[in-house]
Scaffold this motif. Structure first.
Motif, PDB file in Angstrom:
ATOM      1  N   TYR A 142       0.828  -1.205   0.000  1.00  0.00           N
ATOM      2  CA  TYR A 142       0.000   0.000   0.000  1.00  0.00           C
ATOM      3  C   TYR A 142       0.864   1.258   0.000  1.00  0.00           C
ATOM      4  N   ARG A 143       2.011   1.186   0.673  1.00  0.00           N
ATOM      5  CA  ARG A 143       2.906   2.341   0.679  1.00  0.00           C
ATOM      6  C   ARG A 143       3.328   2.692  -0.737  1.00  0.00           C
ATOM      7  N   TYR A 144       3.666   1.677  -1.560  1.00  0.00           N
ATOM      8  CA  TYR A 144       4.038   1.926  -2.950  1.00  0.00           C
ATOM      9  C   TYR A 144       2.857   2.489  -3.734  1.00  0.00           C
ATOM     10  N   THR A 145       1.655   2.000  -3.433  1.00  0.00           N
ATOM     11  CA  THR A 145       0.464   2.523  -4.120  1.00  0.00           C
ATOM     12  C   THR A 145       0.267   4.005  -3.797  1.00  0.00           C
ATOM     13  N   PHE A 146       0.422   4.358  -2.515  1.00  0.00           N
ATOM     14  CA  PHE A 146       0.246   5.765  -2.130  1.00  0.00           C
ATOM     15  C   PHE A 146       1.330   6.636  -2.758  1.00  0.00           C
ATOM     16  N   LEU A 147       2.571   6.101  -2.851  1.00  0.00           N
ATOM     17  CA  LEU A 147       3.646   6.858  -3.495  1.00  0.00           C
ATOM     18  C   LEU A 147       3.342   7.069  -4.979  1.00  0.00           C
ATOM     19  N   ASN A 148       2.801   6.039  -5.633  1.00  0.00           N
ATOM     20  CA  ASN A 148       2.419   6.178  -7.045  1.00  0.00           C
ATOM     21  C   ASN A 148       1.341   7.249  -7.208  1.00  0.00           C
ATOM     22  N   ASN A 149       0.367   7.241  -6.282  1.00  0.00           N
ATOM     23  CA  ASN A 149      -0.678   8.266  -6.326  1.00  0.00           C
ATOM     24  C   ASN A 149      -0.082   9.665  -6.136  1.00  0.00           C
ATOM     25  N   LYS A 150       0.908   9.759  -5.226  1.00  0.00           N
ATOM     26  CA  LYS A 150       1.564  11.044  -4.992  1.00  0.00           C
ATOM     27  C   LYS A 150       2.297  11.519  -6.236  1.00  0.00           C
ATOM     28  N   ALA A 151       2.981  10.591  -6.922  1.00  0.00           N
ATOM     29  CA  ALA A 151       3.663  10.946  -8.168  1.00  0.00           C
ATOM     30  C   ALA A 151       2.665  11.424  -9.212  1.00  0.00           C
ATOM     31  N   ASN A 152       1.488  10.786  -9.272  1.00  0.00           N
ATOM     32  CA  ASN A 152       0.466  11.197 -10.232  1.00  0.00           C
ATOM     33  C   ASN A 152      -0.036  12.612  -9.945  1.00  0.00           C
ATOM     34  N   VAL A 153      -0.134  12.964  -8.645  1.00  0.00           N
ATOM     35  CA  VAL A 153      -0.551  14.324  -8.289  1.00  0.00           C
ATOM     36  C   VAL A 153       0.495  15.330  -8.761  1.00  0.00           C
ATOM     37  N   TYR A 154       1.791  15.020  -8.537  1.00  0.00           N
ATOM     38  CA  TYR A 154       2.843  15.907  -9.019  1.00  0.00           C
ATOM     39  C   TYR A 154       2.758  16.068 -10.529  1.00  0.00           C
ATOM     40  N   ARG A 155       2.416  14.984 -11.227  1.00  0.00           N
ATOM     41  CA  ARG A 155       2.321  15.070 -12.687  1.00  0.00           C
ATOM     42  C   ARG A 155       1.177  15.985 -13.099  1.00  0.00           C
ATOM     43  N   ARG A 156       0.023  15.828 -12.464  1.00  0.00           N
ATOM     44  CA  ARG A 156      -1.097  16.716 -12.782  1.00  0.00           C
ATOM     45  C   ARG A 156      -0.757  18.165 -12.467  1.00  0.00           C
ATOM     46  N   GLY A 158       2.092  19.447 -12.788  1.00  0.00           N
ATOM     47  CA  GLY A 158       3.122  19.923 -13.710  1.00  0.00           C
ATOM     48  C   GLY A 158       4.522  19.844 -13.124  1.00  0.00           C
ATOM     49  N   SER A 159       4.673  19.239 -11.938  1.00  0.00           N
ATOM     50  CA  SER A 159       5.991  19.074 -11.305  1.00  0.00           C
ATOM     51  C   SER A 159       6.572  17.735 -11.742  1.00  0.00           C
ATOM     52  N   TYR A 160       7.006  17.673 -13.014  1.00  0.00           N
ATOM     53  CA  TYR A 160       7.393  16.395 -13.602  1.00  0.00           C
ATOM     54  C   TYR A 160       8.648  15.805 -12.954  1.00  0.00           C
ATOM     55  N   LYS A 161       9.608  16.655 -12.602  1.00  0.00           N
ATOM     56  CA  LYS A 161      10.860  16.145 -12.014  1.00  0.00           C
ATOM     57  C   LYS A 161      10.572  15.428 -10.691  1.00  0.00           C
ATOM     58  N   GLN A 162       9.736  16.012  -9.860  1.00  0.00           N
ATOM     59  CA  GLN A 162       9.404  15.385  -8.588  1.00  0.00           C
ATOM     60  C   GLN A 162       8.638  14.080  -8.801  1.00  0.00           C
ATOM     61  N   ALA A 163       7.743  14.072  -9.786  1.00  0.00           N
ATOM     62  CA  ALA A 163       6.999  12.845 -10.088  1.00  0.00           C
ATOM     63  C   ALA A 163       7.951  11.741 -10.535  1.00  0.00           C
ATOM     64  N   LEU A 164       8.902  12.075 -11.405  1.00  0.00           N
ATOM     65  CA  LEU A 164       9.828  11.069 -11.933  1.00  0.00           C
ATOM     66  C   LEU A 164      10.710  10.483 -10.838  1.00  0.00           C
ATOM     67  N   ARG A 165      11.110  11.299  -9.877  1.00  0.00           N
ATOM     68  CA  ARG A 165      11.933  10.772  -8.781  1.00  0.00           C
ATOM     69  C   ARG A 165      11.180   9.693  -8.012  1.00  0.00           C
ATOM     70  N   ILE A 166       9.890   9.915  -7.776  1.00  0.00           N
ATOM     71  CA  ILE A 166       9.095   8.925  -7.039  1.00  0.00           C
ATOM     72  C   ILE A 166       8.899   7.669  -7.882  1.00  0.00           C
ATOM     73  N   TYR A 167       8.533   7.825  -9.169  1.00  0.00           N
ATOM     74  CA  TYR A 167       8.337   6.660 -10.029  1.00  0.00           C
ATOM     75  C   TYR A 167       9.587   5.781 -10.047  1.00  0.00           C
ATOM     76  N   ARG A 168      10.760   6.412 -10.220  1.00  0.00           N
ATOM     77  CA  ARG A 168      11.997   5.633 -10.303  1.00  0.00           C
ATOM     78  C   ARG A 168      12.269   4.885  -8.996  1.00  0.00           C
ATOM     79  N   SER A 169      12.023   5.554  -7.861  1.00  0.00           N
ATOM     80  CA  SER A 169      12.299   4.908  -6.579  1.00  0.00           C
ATOM     81  C   SER A 169      11.429   3.668  -6.382  1.00  0.00           C
ATOM     82  N   ILE A 170      10.185   3.697  -6.885  1.00  0.00           N
ATOM     83  CA  ILE A 170       9.300   2.532  -6.742  1.00  0.00           C
ATOM     84  C   ILE A 170       9.658   1.471  -7.779  1.00  0.00           C
ATOM     85  N   LEU A 171       9.950   1.909  -9.003  1.00  0.00           N
ATOM     86  CA  LEU A 171      10.225   0.957 -10.091  1.00  0.00           C
ATOM     87  C   LEU A 171      11.459   0.118  -9.779  1.00  0.00           C
TER      88      LEU A 171
END
Length: 552
Positions: A142-156, A158-171
């Motif tokens: 669930y922690r990874y799911t919440f982090l993915n949701n957080k990255a999606n919020v950053y993407r919406r 427009g904070s793409y760099k912050q979103a990408l950092r989270i995606y990479r850490s989970i991937l």
């Protein structure tokens, strides 16, 4: 065309996330058990009713919190976002963060609040709620799911760099080849392309789609088709159209009206004129049907809540009627205490009232000055700019017309100085057309939709007057600041409201916009006639403004 559909895809991608609910052990509540069975049978209205009864009858605080959590999920799925937020905040009141058994429901509530806040465009609040969800979860999945949701919020946001950092850490810690890996890969690759449109995203997006097809993850396929359609929209329109059609097909199979609308929106932009009209008609029919269904659901939820509250009130009234009278001495002491409180309260009230009256007098003077400044800006300054614009771009402008326009501004200025209402009786539809013509040029195309005399005949004069000033302010800003080449203003009556939508293809609003005097004045005018204004702050996508105000 690519930028025009990004918002739709981002919205879909956010809500395609897994939403972990507070499904914990049964709390020995028959209403709760029945509600869960009905929810599993997809009978949402009945399930909501029994969750409400469970919440109102259970003496176990965790069971009450869980019931409100489920009700919020049902409301969110039905499009009742504000109702869902109310249920979630109610659920939190019954939870104690110090109790370990409450943490699961706490994390679910905060995750849902993050999702609903993001859906409403409140991104900072959404990020804060998701941080709380991560804080209270004890399960890594669930922690990874919440982090993915957080990255999606950053993407919406427009904070793409912050979103990408989270995606990479989970991937990096996710097993390759599964549904979760495919989702992360698709989201991350798409975000890299949003951050840099030169990024070669085709390989990653197609590989994620291939994984989802192999795993028969139809919801994932739906998201991948949307990503690929957007990616190809600017370079390979035929490929973008193929993926948009695939998205529409699978969205219909999944019975997902929101995804169908997203796919139809892409098809409208990508298809030839004759087919685009057909998709546009389908979009309108589906959207109307969806809004009707959701409004009915909201009313049903409100009715269930009302009946539950009425039942509680009736029980309380019966209890009060059966309560014995208080002892006479106690009542006398109570009356004495109330008298003393009233005496003290009255003294304080008179003192505060005197201070309030002084403050109100000062505020009235300040308001009068601000109102006068606003009138000068809206009527005189913008009016002069409009005439200047006509002189610059009109080839056949005679002296008499210019004199009449200047004379009208003189009369309006004189009325401002004499504190009189400006009330010019003329055809409002023609007036708006002349206003639009003043800003048209070889470089700027401007169009009105819905500007019909029949519509304006229903609208109160005060509303029309404020809207005229608002439209003029928007056109002045467009001509002076937006660098737009096209602008469209739509007018539409929806029930007892007048809805005005403005959009152009200029530079748009920056995401960190601070409201200037003109925008603040515009918002104040709309608020003064009982309406509200919303705008989309996003650079490089043009301005998007919607105004809703009562007709009378």
């Amino acid at each position: 065309m690519k930028r025009a559909v990004i918002f739709t895809l981002l919205s879909f991608a956010l809500w395609a996330c897994t939403k972990p609910h507070s499904v914990v052990k049964n709390r020995q509540n028959l209403y709760f058990d029945k509600a869960e069975r009905l929810l599993n049978e997809q009978k949402s209205d009945s399930a909501f009713y029994y969750f409400e009864k469970s919440a109102s009858t259970s003496k176990d605080s965790l069971s009450v919190a869980m019931a409100y959590n489920y009700m919020a999920s049902i409301q969110s799925d039905a499009g009742d976002i504000y109702g869902a937020q109310e249920s979630l905040t109610t659920s939190l009141k019954y939870l104690d963060e110090r109790k370990k058994e409450n943490r699961y429901c706490l994390s679910s509530n905060y995750n849902e609040l993050g999702m609903t806040s993001s859906r409403l465009g409140n991104f900072d609040s959404a990020l804060s709620y998701l941080d709380s969800a991560i804080k209270y979860t004890d399960e890594q999945t669930y922690r990874y799911t919440f982090l993915n949701n957080k990255a999606n919020v950053y993407r919406r946001k427009g904070s793409y760099k912050q979103a990408l950092r989270i995606y990479r850490s989970i991937l990096n810690v996710t097993e390759k080849g599964g549904k979760y890996y495919a989702r992360l890969l698709s989201n991350m690759t798409y975000t890299q392309w949003l951050d840099n449109t030169a990024y070669p995203a085709a390989g990653g997006l197609r590989y994620a789609l291939q994984l989802r097809q192999q795993l028969k993850d139809h919801w994932g396929e739906n998201a991948s088709y949307g990503h690929l359609s957007d990616f190809y929209s600017a370079t390979k329109a035929d490929s973008a159209l193929i993926f948009a059609k695939a998205m529409y097909t699978i969205a219909k199979e999944l019975h997902s009206p929101d995804d169908q609308l997203s796919a139809l929106e892409k098809l409208i932009h990508l298809s030839p004129g004759d087919k685009s009209k057909g998709y546009f008609d389908k979009f309108n029919r589906l959207n109307d049907s969806l809004q009707t269904a959701r409004n009915a659901a909201k009313n049903q939820f409100a009715l269930i809540r009302y009946q539950s509250e009425k039942h509680k009130a009736d029980n309380l009234r019966l209890m009060q009627e059966n309560t014995k009278k208080e002892d006479e001495i106690f009542r006398q002491r109570l009356y004495l205490a109330i008298g003393l409180i009233l005496l003290i309260g009255t003294t304080i009230w008179f003192r505060n009232r005197r201070q309030r009256l002084l403050l109100e007098a000062d505020n009235r003077i300040r308001h009068y000055r601000l109102n006068l400044m606003q009138k000068v800006h809206d009527v005189v300054a913008n009016g002069i700019y409009r005439v200047m614009n006509e002189v610059d771009y009109s080839d056949n402008l005679d002296k008499g017309y210019i004199v009449s326009q200047l004379d009208e501004m003189y009369e309006q200025s004189r009325k401002i100085s004499q504190d009189e209402d400006i009330n010019v009786q003329e055809d409002f539809s023609d007036k708006l057309e002349r206003l639009a013509n003043a800003f048209k040029s070889s470089d700027i195309k401007l169009a009105f939709s819905g500007n019909e005399p029949e519509l304006w005949a229903k609208v109160n004069h005060r509303v029309k007057r404020q809207l005229e000033i608002v439209v003029q302010e928007l056109l002045v800003n467009m001509a002076k600041h937006s660098h737009a080449s096209q602008a469209i203003i739509d007018f539409e009556q929806i029930r007892d409201d007048l809805v005005m939508k403005y959009r152009d293809n200029g530079v748009g609003f920056p995401t960190d916009i601070h409201k200037g005097k003109g925008l603040q004045n515009t918002e104040n005018r709309i608020n003064a006639i009982g309406g509200h204004l919303t705008f989309e702050a996003h650079e490089q996508r043009g301005a998007r403004i919607q105004i809703v105000t009562p007709i009378q």
